[in-house]
Design an enzyme around this catalytic site. Structure first.
Site, PDB file in Angstrom:
ATOM      1  N   LYS A   7      -7.053  -5.087  -2.964  1.00  0.00           N
ATOM      2  CA  LYS A   7      -7.811  -5.436  -1.866  1.00  0.00           C
ATOM      3  C   LYS A   7      -8.643  -4.251  -1.279  1.00  0.00           C
ATOM      4  O   LYS A   7      -8.223  -3.351  -1.598  1.00  0.00           O
ATOM      5  CB  LYS A   7      -6.733  -6.226  -0.642  1.00  0.00           C
ATOM      6  CG  LYS A   7      -5.808  -5.268  -0.117  1.00  0.00           C
ATOM      7  CD  LYS A   7      -4.622  -5.644   0.715  1.00  0.00           C
ATOM      8  CE  LYS A   7      -3.958  -4.564   1.136  1.00  0.00           C
ATOM      9  NZ  LYS A   7      -4.495  -3.373   1.948  1.00  0.00           N
ATOM     10  N   ASP A  67      -4.441  -0.820  -1.671  1.00  0.00           N
ATOM     11  CA  ASP A  67      -5.815  -0.660  -1.039  1.00  0.00           C
ATOM     12  C   ASP A  67      -6.883  -0.202  -2.042  1.00  0.00           C
ATOM     13  O   ASP A  67      -6.418   0.774  -2.664  1.00  0.00           O
ATOM     14  CB  ASP A  67      -5.571   0.188   0.296  1.00  0.00           C
ATOM     15  CG  ASP A  67      -6.449  -0.118   1.583  1.00  0.00           C
ATOM     16  OD1 ASP A  67      -6.782  -1.391   1.505  1.00  0.00           O
ATOM     17  OD2 ASP A  67      -7.013   0.614   2.105  1.00  0.00           O
ATOM     18  N   HIS A 103     -17.419   2.593   0.817  1.00  0.00           N
ATOM     19  CA  HIS A 103     -16.995   1.323   1.348  1.00  0.00           C
ATOM     20  C   HIS A 103     -17.343   1.185   3.040  1.00  0.00           C
ATOM     21  O   HIS A 103     -17.482   2.357   3.698  1.00  0.00           O
ATOM     22  CB  HIS A 103     -15.445   1.354   1.322  1.00  0.00           C
ATOM     23  CG  HIS A 103     -14.989  -0.013   1.575  1.00  0.00           C
ATOM     24  ND1 HIS A 103     -14.215  -0.533   2.729  1.00  0.00           N
ATOM     25  CD2 HIS A 103     -15.067  -1.355   0.830  1.00  0.00           C
ATOM     26  CE1 HIS A 103     -14.175  -1.829   2.854  1.00  0.00           C
ATOM     27  NE2 HIS A 103     -14.489  -2.359   1.628  1.00  0.00           N
ATOM     28  N   ASP A 128       0.698  -1.494  -0.065  1.00  0.00           N
ATOM     29  CA  ASP A 128       0.077  -0.105   0.071  1.00  0.00           C
ATOM     30  C   ASP A 128       0.828   1.334  -0.046  1.00  0.00           C
ATOM     31  O   ASP A 128       0.589   2.250   0.810  1.00  0.00           O
ATOM     32  CB  ASP A 128      -0.993   0.095   1.309  1.00  0.00           C
ATOM     33  CG  ASP A 128      -1.788  -1.203   1.090  1.00  0.00           C
ATOM     34  OD1 ASP A 128      -1.919  -2.064   0.153  1.00  0.00           O
ATOM     35  OD2 ASP A 128      -2.967  -1.321   2.178  1.00  0.00           O
ATOM     36  N   CYS A 152      -2.114  -2.718   7.617  1.00  0.00           N
ATOM     37  CA  CYS A 152      -1.898  -3.632   6.644  1.00  0.00           C
ATOM     38  C   CYS A 152      -0.578  -4.572   6.641  1.00  0.00           C
ATOM     39  O   CYS A 152      -0.416  -5.606   6.181  1.00  0.00           O
ATOM     40  CB  CYS A 152      -2.221  -2.943   5.244  1.00  0.00           C
ATOM     41  SG  CYS A 152      -3.858  -2.325   4.925  1.00  0.00           S
ATOM     42  N   HIS A 206     -10.700   0.732  -2.353  1.00  0.00           N
ATOM     43  CA  HIS A 206     -11.784   0.456  -1.982  1.00  0.00           C
ATOM     44  C   HIS A 206     -13.146   1.169  -2.991  1.00  0.00           C
ATOM     45  O   HIS A 206     -12.730   1.997  -3.988  1.00  0.00           O
ATOM     46  CB  HIS A 206     -12.040   1.353  -0.943  1.00  0.00           C
ATOM     47  CG  HIS A 206     -11.088   0.893   0.259  1.00  0.00           C
ATOM     48  ND1 HIS A 206     -11.196  -0.446   1.003  1.00  0.00           N
ATOM     49  CD2 HIS A 206     -10.448   1.605   1.174  1.00  0.00           C
ATOM     50  CE1 HIS A 206     -10.672  -0.539   1.797  1.00  0.00           C
ATOM     51  NE2 HIS A 206      -9.846   0.499   1.861  1.00  0.00           N
ATOM     52  N   HIS A 209     -10.936   6.875   1.421  1.00  0.00           N
ATOM     53  CA  HIS A 209      -9.711   6.790   1.055  1.00  0.00           C
ATOM     54  C   HIS A 209      -9.345   5.632   0.213  1.00  0.00           C
ATOM     55  O   HIS A 209     -10.192   4.858  -0.317  1.00  0.00           O
ATOM     56  CB  HIS A 209      -8.235   6.210   2.235  1.00  0.00           C
ATOM     57  CG  HIS A 209      -8.579   5.199   2.813  1.00  0.00           C
ATOM     58  ND1 HIS A 209      -9.832   4.637   3.714  1.00  0.00           N
ATOM     59  CD2 HIS A 209      -8.022   3.857   2.556  1.00  0.00           C
ATOM     60  CE1 HIS A 209      -9.613   3.514   4.037  1.00  0.00           C
ATOM     61  NE2 HIS A 209      -8.896   2.912   3.422  1.00  0.00           N
TER      62      HIS A 209
END
Ligand code: VGL
Ligand code: ZN
Length: 238
Positions: free
Chosen positions: A140, A80, A86, A42, A185, A82, A115
């Site tokens: 993810k 990351d 989310h 990330d 993470c 989303h 984010h």
């Protein structure tokens, strides 16, 4: 052979073996091979100063990661990623503010500012990340109702991302983890990598944490209890 002679013989052997295995110039260097992979977690605009969920000094991991990447044959990047609205966003709930928590079907969820929304500049990898030999990008957190700190498994603890299978099919045994954020993470990825049977190292100076209510110290403690090794980039680079 007398017991003294045997002891002397064994001492000579072990010193010789040690000398052969650890030449002086590489005495503490960790051994990397085709079965090791670097995981870069990330390192996205959202997590560096100026992004939507900035990690203090988050951008400082970039030159360290670029440097360690030079010694790896295998590199995995995560993002990351989303959906808008989310389930991990505070904005998805009335009366909730970022950094508060809520209960979801799979347990307690920290609520974050919006984010890393799919396809936005905020979700792009940091522009100075230089990983031309990276082989796969794992995205993810794209399931609208489930967060995924870990690069291996979503927060429901049931849904795999496919990364363990990918690494195993490629005969990777050891992973070195870098990136953001140490206490979310990176830590979840490291602990799930152990659960999946990998040898795991976290390169501390190639990470930075969010440290929400003591979460950074807690994460290191949990990682250590699961057998995650805490190392520095100099341990690889010599
Ligand atoms: C992360 C919080 C929310 C991370 C991702 O990359 O550590 N933290 N989403
Ligand atoms: Zn997130």
């Amino acid at each position: 052979m007398t017991s003294h002679a045997r002891r002397t013989f064994l001492q000579t052997c072990s010193v010789a073996a040690l000398g052969a295995a650890l030449p002086a110039f590489a005495a503490f260097k960790l051994k990397l091979d085709a079965r090791s992979a670097l995981i870069v977690v990330d390192v996205q605009n959202c997590f560096v100063p100026g992004g939507t969920l900035p990690v203090k000094e988050g951008d400082q991991v970039v030159p360290v990661i670029n440097k360690v990447a030079e010694v790896f044959q295998n590199i995995v990047i995560t993002q990351d990623w989303h959906t808008p609205s989310h389930a991990s966003f505070a904005s998805a709930y009335s009366g909730k503010k970022p950094f508060e928590t809520t209960q979801l079907s799979y347990g307690t969820q920290v609520l974050w500012p919006d984010h890393c929304i799919q396809g936005t500049e905020d979700a792009a990898l940091h522009k100075d990340l230089n990983l031309p030999r990276a082989q796969v990008i794992i995205r993810k957190g794209y399931n609208p109702g489930v967060d995924s700190y870990s690069a291996f498994e979503e927060a429901d603890r049931k849904t795999p991302t496919g990364l363990a299978g990918y690494l195993k099919q490629r005969h990777i045994r050891t992973v070195y983890i870098t990136g953001l954020a140490t206490d979310f993470c990176v830590a979840w990825t490291a602990m799930d990598a152990r659960k999946a049977g990998f040898e795991v190292y976290v390169i501390e100076d190639a990470t930075r944490g969010i440290d929400l209510n003591g979460s950074l110290a807690k994460a290191w403690k949990q990682m250590s209890s699961k057998g995650v090794h805490r190392v520095q980039s100099a341990d690889l680079l010599g």
